[in-house]
Design an enzyme around this catalytic site. Structure first.
Site, PDB file in Angstrom:
ATOM      1  N   ALA A   1       0.162   5.453  -0.373  1.00  0.00           N
ATOM      2  CA  ALA A   1      -0.801   6.528  -0.599  1.00  0.00           C
ATOM      3  C   ALA A   1      -0.418   7.302  -1.855  1.00  0.00           C
ATOM      4  CB  ALA A   1      -0.806   7.453   0.610  1.00  0.00           C
TER       5      ALA A   1
ATOM      6  N   GLN B   1      -6.681  -1.350   2.278  1.00  0.00           N
ATOM      7  CA  GLN B   1      -6.116  -1.061   3.599  1.00  0.00           C
ATOM      8  C   GLN B   1      -6.932   0.029   4.293  1.00  0.00           C
ATOM      9  OE1 GLN B   1      -2.539   1.325   4.389  1.00  0.00           O
ATOM     10  NE2 GLN B   1      -1.690  -0.516   5.336  1.00  0.00           N
TER      11      GLN B   1
ATOM     12  N   CYS C   1       1.255   3.752   9.572  1.00  0.00           N
ATOM     13  CA  CYS C   1       1.442   5.117   9.058  1.00  0.00           C
ATOM     14  C   CYS C   1       1.996   6.017  10.170  1.00  0.00           C
ATOM     15  CB  CYS C   1       0.132   5.678   8.511  1.00  0.00           C
ATOM     16  SG  CYS C   1       0.390   7.306   7.778  1.00  0.00           S
TER      17      CYS C   1
ATOM     18  N   ASN D   1       8.785  -6.692   5.194  1.00  0.00           N
ATOM     19  CA  ASN D   1       8.783  -5.481   4.371  1.00  0.00           C
ATOM     20  C   ASN D   1       9.926  -4.571   4.812  1.00  0.00           C
ATOM     21  OD1 ASN D   1       6.999  -2.429   4.544  1.00  0.00           O
ATOM     22  ND2 ASN D   1       7.765  -3.266   2.646  1.00  0.00           N
ATOM     23  N   GLY D   2      10.554  -3.920   3.825  1.00  0.00           N
ATOM     24  CA  GLY D   2      11.559  -2.912   4.148  1.00  0.00           C
ATOM     25  C   GLY D   2      12.852  -3.084   3.407  1.00  0.00           C
ATOM     26  N   ASP D   3      13.147  -2.086   2.559  1.00  0.00           N
ATOM     27  CA  ASP D   3      14.450  -1.946   1.896  1.00  0.00           C
ATOM     28  C   ASP D   3      14.720  -2.971   0.795  1.00  0.00           C
ATOM     29  OD1 ASP D   3      14.628   0.024   3.761  1.00  0.00           O
ATOM     30  OD2 ASP D   3      16.201  -0.919   4.962  1.00  0.00           O
TER      31      ASP D   3
ATOM     32  N   PRO E   1       0.846  -1.189   0.000  1.00  0.00           N
ATOM     33  CA  PRO E   1       0.000   0.000   0.000  1.00  0.00           C
ATOM     34  C   PRO E   1       0.882   1.239   0.000  1.00  0.00           C
ATOM     35  CG  PRO E   1       0.152  -0.886   2.222  1.00  0.00           C
ATOM     36  CD  PRO E   1       0.956  -1.805   1.336  1.00  0.00           C
TER      37      PRO E   1
HETATM   38  C1  LIG Z   1       4.780   7.254  -1.157  1.00  0.00           C
HETATM   39  C2  LIG Z   1       4.532   6.216  -0.106  1.00  0.00           C
HETATM   40  C3  LIG Z   1       3.272   6.048   0.422  1.00  0.00           C
HETATM   41  C4  LIG Z   1       3.040   5.079   1.400  1.00  0.00           C
HETATM   42  N1  LIG Z   1       1.765   4.885   1.851  1.00  0.00           N
HETATM   43  C5  LIG Z   1       1.490   3.852   2.689  1.00  0.00           C
HETATM   44  C6  LIG Z   1       0.166   3.530   3.033  1.00  0.00           C
HETATM   45  O1  LIG Z   1      -0.802   4.143   2.535  1.00  0.00           O
HETATM   46  N2  LIG Z   1      -0.041   2.496   3.911  1.00  0.00           N
HETATM   47  C7  LIG Z   1       0.997   1.784   4.439  1.00  0.00           C
HETATM   48  O2  LIG Z   1       0.772   0.871   5.228  1.00  0.00           O
HETATM   49  N3  LIG Z   1       2.271   2.050   4.100  1.00  0.00           N
HETATM   50  C8  LIG Z   1       2.535   3.056   3.224  1.00  0.00           C
HETATM   51  N4  LIG Z   1       3.824   3.289   2.830  1.00  0.00           N
HETATM   52  C9  LIG Z   1       4.912   2.448   3.370  1.00  0.00           C
HETATM   53  C10 LIG Z   1       5.209   1.263   2.438  1.00  0.00           C
HETATM   54  O3  LIG Z   1       4.080   0.437   2.255  1.00  0.00           O
HETATM   55  C11 LIG Z   1       6.372   0.427   2.996  1.00  0.00           C
HETATM   56  O4  LIG Z   1       6.014  -0.071   4.258  1.00  0.00           O
HETATM   57  C12 LIG Z   1       7.669   1.232   3.139  1.00  0.00           C
HETATM   58  O5  LIG Z   1       7.891   2.078   2.035  1.00  0.00           O
HETATM   59  C13 LIG Z   1       8.873   0.275   3.300  1.00  0.00           C
HETATM   60  O6  LIG Z   1       8.945  -0.596   2.191  1.00  0.00           O
HETATM   61  P1  LIG Z   1      10.016  -0.369   0.992  1.00  0.00           P
HETATM   62  O7  LIG Z   1      11.377  -0.313   1.622  1.00  0.00           O
HETATM   63  O8  LIG Z   1       9.844  -1.557   0.071  1.00  0.00           O
HETATM   64  O9  LIG Z   1       9.704   0.929   0.346  1.00  0.00           O
HETATM   65  C14 LIG Z   1       4.086   4.273   1.866  1.00  0.00           C
HETATM   66  C15 LIG Z   1       5.370   4.444   1.330  1.00  0.00           C
HETATM   67  C16 LIG Z   1       5.603   5.391   0.357  1.00  0.00           C
HETATM   68  C17 LIG Z   1       6.993   5.540  -0.210  1.00  0.00           C
END
Ligand SMILES: Cc1cc2nc3c(=O)[nH]c(=O)nc-3n(C[C@H](O)[C@H](O)[C@H](O)COP(=O)(O)O)c2cc1C
Length: 387
Positions: A61, A117, A147, A247-249, A59
């Protein structure tokens, strides 16, 4: 307990986190059988299907809307059953919305693998939101407990819920009673870096009726800075019976397999990197011996920086086509800008492209900028600084 995970139980500071990452096994053997035995593969989703692919689309936003999901879908190995999240949806807004027709909730034909979500904590609003969401036939429902932004925290939504375990339990129990769909919670480490509290919280979610968890192991204050503590994913996975998605990175396809190796997680969620290489789904599928996406038969997934650069141009054009097809003119450019605001970080001269597109006033103008930019070949870097 598996020995690799047992050693990781004791890792907590930044230094040991770094050695945790570098000491991972280098072999990246096929993991198809691993995934079939994953806890996530045992759940039956609202579409009656079982998931058989290890990457979950996150997810985000303003990003996880129908146009981007269509791009991601074009890179799913043919025939797989995956999960894709919507962007977070406010339970204050959903009850009055024409769900299925707003920018945040519209869906493409055949999207039966969606996890909407929910952002909120009020039982009545959650109930009405769930009723409204039936219009898009969700595969499952997720509650946002991650969030970190202040305007969400002040309502006791998002990661604020992790600060009060009793209240968070009430929200999950109430939601559990309101839906028969698989229920998940996407969470962080919490408000503080306390792995024991994190484990207790995850166990609470399980007992309150959550069917699965996604863990983004960062505290609220870190937003997306620093490194995600993958060792916490392993700890939580060991502590509960339900599936845990890590999740993460994640930046490259190898990271997906590395996270699975390192943590034993049941699936891997990808967020930011999917704005730069949405074909990561194809790359991982290929490593697992799965077929190419529909329409790409006989091709191999882009791998080199030059191949990925060419594919980025193609993906960007596909994204623009989808925006034109599915969004009103004034809704298109903000979505392209946000997509590039994240994706450009991996693209050679990406900052230049993003800046030029930001100066455009409509999508057709931005498309001309994109055409000119890609008239000379460009590359995608394997990794970038996510700070
Ligand atoms: C632009 C943006 C919007 C995000 N919006 C949400 C959201 O609506 N709900 C949520 O649970 N996480 C949101 N996240 C967090 C991501 O889902 C994820 O947990 C976080 O970026 C870490 O994962 P990654 O390292 O693969 O980016 C958002 C992240 C970004 C970059």
């Amino acid at each position: 307990m598996n020995a690799e995970i047992q050693t990781q139980e004791h890792l907590s500071d930044a230094h040991s986190e770094a050695s945790f990452r570098t000491s991972l096994p280098s072999h990246l053997a096929l993991r198809t059988s691993h995934f079939r035995s994953s806890r996530l593969a045992q759940l039956t989703f609202g579409n009656g299907k079982h998931v058989d692919f290890p990457i979950v689309f996150a997810p985000m936003a303003g990003l996880s809307h129908v146009a981007f999901r269509q791009v991601v879908r074009s890179y799913l190995p043919a025939g797989v059953s995956a999960l894709l999240f919507t962007e977070m949806l406010s339970t204050r807004l959903l009850p009055d919305e024409d769900v299925g027709h707003t920018p945040q909730t519209q869906v493409a034909p055949g999207e039966e693998d969606l996890i909407p979500q929910l952002l909120g904590n009020d039982e009545g609003l959650i109930e009405k939101s769930l009723e409204k969401l039936q219009a898009i036939r969700p595969a499952g429902i997720d509650i946002n407990m991650g969030c970190p932004v202040s305007k969400v925290l002040k309502h006791n939504w998002g990661v604020a819920l992790m600060g009060d375990i009793g209240y968070a339990e009430k929200v999950v129990r109430q939601t559990r009673r309101l839906t028969a769909l698989p229920l998940s919670v996407k969470m962080r480490t919490g408000l503080t870096d306390d792995p024991e509290y994190l484990v207790d919280f995850a166990r609470m979610l399980q007992e309150a009726g959550a069917d699965w968890i996604t863990l983004h192991p960062r505290i609220q204050a870190h937003h997306r800075k620093g490194s995600a503590k993958w060792s916490y994913i392993a700890r939580v996975r060991e502590a509960v019976r339900i599936p845990v998605v890590g999740n993460g990175d994640i930046q490259e396809s190898e990271d997906v397999l590395r996270m699975q190796d390192a943590t034993g997680c049941d699936g891997v969620m990808v967020a930011r990197a999917s704005t730069a290489r949405p074909w990561i789904f194809w790359q991982v599928g290929e490593s697992l011996g799965l077929p190419p996406p529909a329409g790409r038969e006989g091709e191999r997934a882009p791998r080199t920086p030059a191949e990925e650069g060419r594919e980025y141009c193609r993906a960007l054009n596909h994204f623009c086509d989808e925006l034109e097809q599915r969004f009103l003119a004034e809704q298109q450019l903000p979505r392209l800008r946000l997509f590039l605001a994240w994706g450009h970080k991996w693209l050679f001269f990406g900052h230049y492209l993003s800046t030029r597109v930001n100066r455009c006033t409509d999508l057709p103008a931005a498309r001309k900028v994109i055409d000119t930019f890609f008239a000379e070949s460009k590359t995608i870097q394997p990794r970038t600084s996510l700070q």
